[in-house]
Design an enzyme around this catalytic site. Sequence first.
Site, PDB file in Angstrom:
ATOM      1  N   GLU A  62     -65.702  40.499  52.999  1.00  0.00           N
ATOM      2  CA  GLU A  62     -66.991  39.810  52.953  1.00  0.00           C
ATOM      3  C   GLU A  62     -68.040  40.442  53.860  1.00  0.00           C
ATOM      4  O   GLU A  62     -67.749  40.823  54.998  1.00  0.00           O
ATOM      5  CB  GLU A  62     -66.786  38.355  53.358  1.00  0.00           C
ATOM      6  CG  GLU A  62     -68.015  37.480  53.202  1.00  0.00           C
ATOM      7  CD  GLU A  62     -67.653  36.020  53.168  1.00  0.00           C
ATOM      8  OE1 GLU A  62     -67.386  35.513  52.051  1.00  0.00           O
ATOM      9  OE2 GLU A  62     -67.591  35.381  54.241  1.00  0.00           O
ATOM     10  N   LYS A  64     -71.166  39.367  55.834  1.00  0.00           N
ATOM     11  CA  LYS A  64     -71.758  38.129  56.353  1.00  0.00           C
ATOM     12  C   LYS A  64     -72.376  38.391  57.713  1.00  0.00           C
ATOM     13  O   LYS A  64     -71.685  38.761  58.660  1.00  0.00           O
ATOM     14  CB  LYS A  64     -70.676  37.034  56.459  1.00  0.00           C
ATOM     15  CG  LYS A  64     -71.162  35.746  57.079  1.00  0.00           C
ATOM     16  CD  LYS A  64     -70.159  34.625  56.903  1.00  0.00           C
ATOM     17  CE  LYS A  64     -68.909  34.786  57.713  1.00  0.00           C
ATOM     18  NZ  LYS A  64     -68.054  33.588  57.678  1.00  0.00           N
ATOM     19  N   LYS A 124     -71.508  34.729  47.202  1.00  0.00           N
ATOM     20  CA  LYS A 124     -71.170  33.607  48.072  1.00  0.00           C
ATOM     21  C   LYS A 124     -72.469  32.872  48.420  1.00  0.00           C
ATOM     22  O   LYS A 124     -73.328  33.392  49.123  1.00  0.00           O
ATOM     23  CB  LYS A 124     -70.500  34.143  49.346  1.00  0.00           C
ATOM     24  CG  LYS A 124     -69.830  33.072  50.193  1.00  0.00           C
ATOM     25  CD  LYS A 124     -68.379  32.908  49.796  1.00  0.00           C
ATOM     26  CE  LYS A 124     -67.635  32.030  50.795  1.00  0.00           C
ATOM     27  NZ  LYS A 124     -67.326  32.768  52.036  1.00  0.00           N
ATOM     28  N   GLU A 173     -63.764  26.437  45.497  1.00  0.00           N
ATOM     29  CA  GLU A 173     -63.305  26.311  46.876  1.00  0.00           C
ATOM     30  C   GLU A 173     -62.980  24.857  47.203  1.00  0.00           C
ATOM     31  O   GLU A 173     -63.810  23.972  47.015  1.00  0.00           O
ATOM     32  CB  GLU A 173     -64.374  26.816  47.843  1.00  0.00           C
ATOM     33  CG  GLU A 173     -63.980  26.668  49.308  1.00  0.00           C
ATOM     34  CD  GLU A 173     -65.043  27.197  50.252  1.00  0.00           C
ATOM     35  OE1 GLU A 173     -65.254  28.432  50.260  1.00  0.00           O
ATOM     36  OE2 GLU A 173     -65.661  26.392  50.970  1.00  0.00           O
ATOM     37  N   ASN A 195     -59.930  26.848  51.537  1.00  0.00           N
ATOM     38  CA  ASN A 195     -60.591  27.166  52.807  1.00  0.00           C
ATOM     39  C   ASN A 195     -59.809  26.514  53.945  1.00  0.00           C
ATOM     40  O   ASN A 195     -59.634  25.291  53.969  1.00  0.00           O
ATOM     41  CB  ASN A 195     -62.041  26.669  52.794  1.00  0.00           C
ATOM     42  CG  ASN A 195     -62.854  27.274  53.924  1.00  0.00           C
ATOM     43  OD1 ASN A 195     -62.352  27.483  55.023  1.00  0.00           O
ATOM     44  ND2 ASN A 195     -64.114  27.563  53.649  1.00  0.00           N
ATOM     45  N   GLU A 225     -58.809  31.427  52.186  1.00  0.00           N
ATOM     46  CA  GLU A 225     -60.060  31.799  52.834  1.00  0.00           C
ATOM     47  C   GLU A 225     -60.083  31.317  54.286  1.00  0.00           C
ATOM     48  O   GLU A 225     -59.680  30.190  54.576  1.00  0.00           O
ATOM     49  CB  GLU A 225     -61.250  31.151  52.117  1.00  0.00           C
ATOM     50  CG  GLU A 225     -61.311  31.362  50.623  1.00  0.00           C
ATOM     51  CD  GLU A 225     -62.376  30.487  49.977  1.00  0.00           C
ATOM     52  OE1 GLU A 225     -62.275  30.250  48.765  1.00  0.00           O
ATOM     53  OE2 GLU A 225     -63.295  30.025  50.680  1.00  0.00           O
ATOM     54  N   SER A 226     -60.586  32.155  55.173  1.00  0.00           N
ATOM     55  CA  SER A 226     -60.836  31.836  56.586  1.00  0.00           C
ATOM     56  C   SER A 226     -59.562  31.889  57.422  1.00  0.00           C
ATOM     57  O   SER A 226     -58.485  31.429  57.013  1.00  0.00           O
ATOM     58  CB  SER A 226     -61.474  30.449  56.765  1.00  0.00           C
ATOM     59  OG  SER A 226     -62.704  30.353  56.085  1.00  0.00           O
TER      60      SER A 226
END
Length: 277
Positions: A62, A64, A124, A173, A195, A225-226
């Site tokens: 990603e 970001k 995103k 998500e 997430n 994710e994360s």
Amino acid sequence: MTSTPTMTTILDKIVAHKRREVAERQSLVPAKLLERSIYFNSQPLSLRKYLQRDDLSGIIAEFKRKSPSKGWINQHAPVERTTLGYMQAGASALSVLTDAEFFAGKNEDLTIARRFNYCPILRKDFVVDEYQILEAKSIGADAILLIAAVLTPEEVLRFGQLARSLGLEVLLEVHNAEELDRTLHPDAVNLVGVNNRNLHDFSLSLDTSRELAEQIPAEFVKVTESGLTSAAAINELRAVGYRGFLIGEAFMRSSRPEKACHALVQELHATESTTLI
């Protein structure tokens, strides 16, 4: 004593701002103009297929710059060098933040990434209107994100079906089983992203992905994710069915995010080699 804002209240603020922002953009750039984009009639790449390729890492790398909870992460990394470096490092796909107000992103970031890369790109953003789906197609995205925490089941179905009619894939998500149960529409969703960040206190726990793995039907590609920072964590979650691993902050904290991605991919290759011996 003032309380710390939760992710839920931040999401409410983001969604309210996003609705105003989208209304303004629609007045400036009507949908008919979006449809004239060179990307609008192009065939998107399949995020599902790329994540399931055995010759790639499964990493969705990603781009970001900042987040509302962490502030600035990386103000200086160039889009072209970073995203091309991600792909050359062995990432399966890219994720590009396009929200300006809270993440310092812009649509041009994704278009630049599209120009330099031949791999699927996830747009995103916080989708609250059909216009944003047309916009995603017009800027060169291959997939969009729908966040269960900010959408009704009817919106997920409507937005997902529109996206798929345009050839875009949909990553839904979720943060918990309740969101999964109420928003998972086979006709609208291609992939499910779990997430690991708690919406109330920002805490991270990979247990969220572990616990939801068996509840996601096999027909959907599973994405976690994360909170992913090591090959060990990726391999553990791959063992319970995940094929996509969305990583942003762990890379973007580095002055050269693409090199951080390369190091993790090499670590993954090393563990695979050890397993084969």
